[in-house]
Enzyme design. Structure first.
Site, mmCIF file in Angstrom:
data_model
loop_
_atom_site.group_PDB
_atom_site.id
_atom_site.type_symbol
_atom_site.label_atom_id
_atom_site.label_comp_id
_atom_site.label_asym_id
_atom_site.label_seq_id
_atom_site.Cartn_x
_atom_site.Cartn_y
_atom_site.Cartn_z
ATOM 1 C CD GLU A 160 31.553 43.199 22.817
ATOM 2 O OE1 GLU A 160 30.715 43.474 23.684
ATOM 3 O OE2 GLU A 160 32.745 43.506 22.904
ATOM 4 C CG PHE A 189 32.230 50.071 17.407
ATOM 5 C CD1 PHE A 189 32.158 49.226 18.497
ATOM 6 C CD2 PHE A 189 33.470 50.311 16.845
ATOM 7 C CE1 PHE A 189 33.288 48.629 19.021
ATOM 8 C CE2 PHE A 189 34.612 49.718 17.358
ATOM 9 C CZ PHE A 189 34.532 48.874 18.443
ATOM 10 C CG ASN A 235 30.580 48.648 33.545
ATOM 11 O OD1 ASN A 235 29.859 48.372 32.605
ATOM 12 N ND2 ASN A 235 30.115 49.227 34.647
ATOM 13 C CE LYS A 259 32.668 43.186 28.650
ATOM 14 N NZ LYS A 259 33.522 44.225 29.258
ATOM 15 C CB THR A 260 36.202 40.251 23.286
ATOM 16 O OG1 THR A 260 34.863 40.774 23.230
ATOM 17 C CG2 THR A 260 36.563 39.670 21.928
ATOM 18 C CB THR A 261 40.913 39.392 25.834
ATOM 19 O OG1 THR A 261 40.922 40.667 25.185
ATOM 20 C CG2 THR A 261 42.312 38.830 25.843
ATOM 21 C CD1 TRP A 309 30.384 54.384 18.856
ATOM 22 C CD2 TRP A 309 29.583 52.576 19.888
ATOM 23 N NE1 TRP A 309 31.442 53.596 19.178
ATOM 24 C CE2 TRP A 309 30.978 52.472 19.824
ATOM 25 C CE3 TRP A 309 28.855 51.550 20.504
ATOM 26 C CZ2 TRP A 309 31.674 51.381 20.343
ATOM 27 C CZ3 TRP A 309 29.554 50.470 21.008
ATOM 28 C CH2 TRP A 309 30.944 50.389 20.928
ATOM 29 C CE LYS A 329 42.701 45.825 27.469
ATOM 30 N NZ LYS A 329 42.309 44.939 26.406
ATOM 31 N NE ARG A 389 42.130 26.238 28.383
ATOM 32 C CZ ARG A 389 41.890 26.924 29.503
ATOM 33 N NH1 ARG A 389 40.663 27.003 29.994
ATOM 34 N NH2 ARG A 389 42.866 27.530 30.127
#
Length: 199
Positions: free
Chosen positions: A131, A94, A39, A43-45, A96, A41, A53
């Site tokens: 995602e 998104f 949950n 993951k994508t970063t 949603w 912040k 890299r």
């Protein structure tokens, strides 16, 4: 040498021996499956950091963005000129916001076709499925299809999967699973997402 310095030296010798043993035991060479979930912040970063890299070494990289495609993405904007990077975007934004299961499923399957192509390409060193966990959760893709593509990918290709609530079958087959844990998030305190920091 003081007692404290001597204790530190002995502790570091023990640590070095432990690390050296693990390095010596790590002899298998192949691509990996990494899952960044949880949950929190980042993951994508983290995935984009690994993309940077790999590109830095001149490897070919494919990124498939399943949710945030219409959002500005600073990493994508900075790296998209690199000839070794290919990005495919599910252009609905998104889910949603769209609130249209049929259209979202169609858009997901169209971009999944691009992902399957990347996953089958032996020239692609790293593929990011950003995602994709939501696509499985909402039923736009089935786990068997995703697993089959992952299992049949070239042996040298690494894949990063990002998103909350990663399917248990993905975490079971992953080489590395990192769970981002939210302790506090500025958004929940009313702070807007910040350009250049959050996206």
């Amino acid at each position: 040498m003081s007692d404290r310095d001597e204790r530190h030296r002995r502790a570091m010798q023990t640590l070095k021996s432990h690390v050296d043993d693990k390095v010596a035991a790590a002899t298998e060479r192949r691509g990996q499956l990494l899952v960044f979930t949880g949950n929190g912040k980042g993951k994508t970063t983290a995935a984009w950091g690994t993309v940077t890299r790999a590109l830095g070494y001149g490897y070919r990289v494919g990124v498939v963005q399943f949710i945030k495609g219409q959002w500005e993405c600073g990493e994508r904007a900075r790296l998209e000129e690199d000839p070794n990077l290919e990005v495919a975007i599910m252009a609905t934004g998104f889910t949603w916001e769209t609130q249209n299961r049929e259209a979202d499923t169609e858009a997901c399957r169209a971009v999944w076709a691009e992902a399957e192509r990347m996953l089958a390409d032996s020239e692609v060193y790293l593929t990011v499925l950003d995602e994709i966990t939501y696509m499985l959760k909402f039923g736009y893709l089935d786990i068997a299809t995703v697993k089959r593509a992952l299992e049949n990918r070239p042996a040298e290709q690494t894949v990063i999967i990002t998103g909350r609530n990663a399917h248990r079958e993905l975490t079971a087959m992953a080489d590395t699973v990192t769970e981002m844990q939210e302790v506090r998030h500025a958004f929940n305190a009313g702070l807007e997402a910040r350009r250049g920091i959050d996206y």
